[in-house]
Motif scaffolding. Structure first.
Motif, PDB file in Angstrom:
ATOM      1  N   ILE A 111      20.048  43.742  -9.359  1.00 50.81           N
ATOM      2  CA  ILE A 111      20.298  44.649  -8.234  1.00 50.81           C
ATOM      3  C   ILE A 111      20.038  46.091  -8.649  1.00 50.81           C
ATOM      4  CG2 ILE A 111      22.071  45.533  -6.663  1.00 50.81           C
ATOM      5  CD1 ILE A 111      21.103  42.745  -5.988  1.00 50.81           C
ATOM      6  N   GLU A 118      16.528  35.474 -10.944  1.00 48.64           N
ATOM      7  CA  GLU A 118      17.565  36.386 -10.466  1.00 48.64           C
ATOM      8  C   GLU A 118      17.345  36.778  -9.010  1.00 48.64           C
ATOM      9  OE1 GLU A 118      18.691  38.370 -14.781  1.00 48.64           O
ATOM     10  OE2 GLU A 118      17.482  39.520 -13.356  1.00 48.64           O
ATOM     11  N   ARG A 119      16.096  36.974  -8.626  1.00 46.55           N
ATOM     12  CA  ARG A 119      15.830  37.275  -7.216  1.00 46.55           C
ATOM     13  C   ARG A 119      16.212  36.096  -6.340  1.00 46.55           C
ATOM     14  NH1 ARG A 119       9.994  38.408  -4.234  1.00 46.55           N
ATOM     15  NH2 ARG A 119      10.893  38.776  -2.167  1.00 46.55           N
ATOM     16  N   TYR A 148      18.508  33.933  -6.935  1.00 44.83           N
ATOM     17  CA  TYR A 148      19.979  33.866  -6.907  1.00 44.83           C
ATOM     18  C   TYR A 148      20.534  34.728  -5.786  1.00 44.83           C
ATOM     19  CZ  TYR A 148      24.812  34.537  -8.497  1.00 44.83           C
ATOM     20  OH  TYR A 148      26.177  34.605  -8.574  1.00 44.83           O
ATOM     21  N   TRP A 149      20.128  36.004  -5.760  1.00 47.56           N
ATOM     22  CA  TRP A 149      20.664  36.914  -4.749  1.00 47.56           C
ATOM     23  C   TRP A 149      20.151  36.575  -3.355  1.00 47.56           C
ATOM     24  CZ3 TRP A 149      24.838  39.251  -5.887  1.00 47.56           C
ATOM     25  CH2 TRP A 149      25.092  39.685  -7.193  1.00 47.56           C
ATOM     26  N   PRO A 155      26.829  36.166 -12.763  1.00 45.48           N
ATOM     27  CA  PRO A 155      25.886  36.684 -11.775  1.00 45.48           C
ATOM     28  C   PRO A 155      24.984  37.769 -12.373  1.00 45.48           C
ATOM     29  CG  PRO A 155      28.093  36.541 -10.860  1.00 45.48           C
ATOM     30  CD  PRO A 155      28.224  36.288 -12.332  1.00 45.48           C
ATOM     31  N   ILE A 197      22.060  44.805  -0.242  1.00 46.45           N
ATOM     32  CA  ILE A 197      23.397  44.213  -0.207  1.00 46.45           C
ATOM     33  C   ILE A 197      24.150  44.692   1.030  1.00 46.45           C
ATOM     34  CG2 ILE A 197      25.653  44.238  -1.329  1.00 46.45           C
ATOM     35  CD1 ILE A 197      24.263  44.108  -3.987  1.00 46.45           C
ATOM     36  N   GLY A 250      18.072  47.731  -4.031  1.00 46.33           N
ATOM     37  CA  GLY A 250      19.065  46.698  -4.258  1.00 46.33           C
ATOM     38  C   GLY A 250      20.375  46.926  -3.524  1.00 46.33           C
TER      39      GLY A 250
END
Length: 334
Positions: A300, A259-260, A262-263, A295, A310, A306
């Motif tokens: 986040i 997941e980290r 991905y972002w 997603p 963003i 988080g």
């Protein structure tokens, strides 16, 4: 009266060494020793170290003839330490004013604390909120470990950490199998030995320059994430050897790494770092393919920073877009 040892590993950071040592000398601490371990530098580091030691009897020097690597410096410093408390400070970083006294006061008040950590900022950045207080939040070691696993993110920098030396001796040496950023695995081991105290006060300043890892990983984060994953796996292996079931933590880390990534991939692509972005995207989807349709918003929310991160990426994207527009407009009028 409590005492503290400061270990400063150095390799070709002569241009930073004097400022680093001065930041330690400026601490309002009486029982203080400083050990500079030079790892066969080819610049003027040893001459600077000897000059500093000649001015201050609290400073000792180990000047190697052969480069044995960063782990050897860390571990030699651990073996040398005999004070109640210990901190390892990279020669290109700095301590904030009052950092050691704040930490030593905390460790004196809370005997169950094995490790303390505080806020760090990039050297040269303004401390806008002047966080120089001494507020401390005590959390269990289990909570600290769980939070690291839930985010797969090491937010604890060496220059913000002071440990109880007795706990460090039990935790032992840094693992030489971890070539990149071995500190995460050490923080996890220390957290197994007691509570962790955290403060919002600024404890240290991290330099970001062409010769350190931070400059590299901004554009190539995928290798760092793989190194983080290896740090967790090394810790889990030691836990299993002690008969502890950490399967739930391992599952959490594997999910968090994906997941980290991905972002981080999206952030890199928005910034225009396409090589690093696609590399991260491949890493993420190999581990958790369903994220291409769903997603991982929960990640986040699990990270304390988080939403702020963003916002930073969006702001960078806007600056990049409008900067390009202004440049094209300028080219048309020139």
């Amino acid at each position: 009266m409590s005492s503290i040892d400061v270990v400063i590993p150095n390799y070709n950071y002569g241009r930073f060494l004097r400022d680093c040592v001065r930041s330690v000398q400026a601490q309002a601490v009486e029982n203080l020793r400083i050990l500079i371990i030079d790892n066969a530098s080819s610049d003027d580091s040893v001459e600077i170290a000897r000059s500093l030691a000649a001015e201050d009897p609290r400073i000792e020097i180990i000047a190697r003839k052969v480069n044995k690597g960063l782990h050897a410096s860390f571990n030699e410093g651990i073996d040398w330490a005999s004070a109640e408390y210990l901190t390892i400070l990279h020669a290109d970083d700095l301590l904030a004013a009052g950092a050691l006294k704040r930490t030593m006061d905390c460790l004196g008040r809370y005997p169950g604390v094995a490790m303390t950590c505080g806020r760090t900022v990039r050297h040269g950045e303004e401390i806008r909120d002047a966080r120089l207080g001494s507020d401390w939040r005590i959390e269990t070691g289990e909570s600290f470990i769980s939070q690291r696993c839930r985010t797969a993110h090491n937010t604890v920098a060496c220059c913000g950490v002071v440990v109880r030396t007795s706990a460090q001796k039990i935790a032992g040496h840094y693992d030489e199998r971890l070539s990149f950023a071995p500190d995460l695995e050490m923080w996890l081991r220390l957290a197994r030995l007691g509570d962790v105290a955290r403060t919002s006060a600024t404890q240290g300043f991290v330099r970001v320059h062409a010769d350190n890892a931070s400059a590299y990983t901004r554009e190539r984060l995928a290798p760092e994430l793989e190194a983080v994953e290896l740090s967790f796996e090394t810790f889990f292996g030691k836990e299993n050897a002690k008969g502890r079931d950490v399967s739930h933590l391992r599952t959490q880390v594997q999910r968090s790494i994906a997941e980290r990534a991905y972002w981080a991939a999206l952030a890199h692509l928005v910034r225009g770092s396409f090589t690093g972005g696609w590399e991260l995207a491949r890493l993420a989807l190999r581990r958790r393919a369903r994220m291409i349709l769903m997603p991982p918003v929960g990640y986040i929310l699990r990270r304390q920073d988080g939403v702020r991160r963003i916002g930073q990426v969006v702001l960078e994207a806007k600056k990049r877009r409008f900067g390009a527009q202004w440049q094209r407009a300028g080219n048309r009028t020139s």
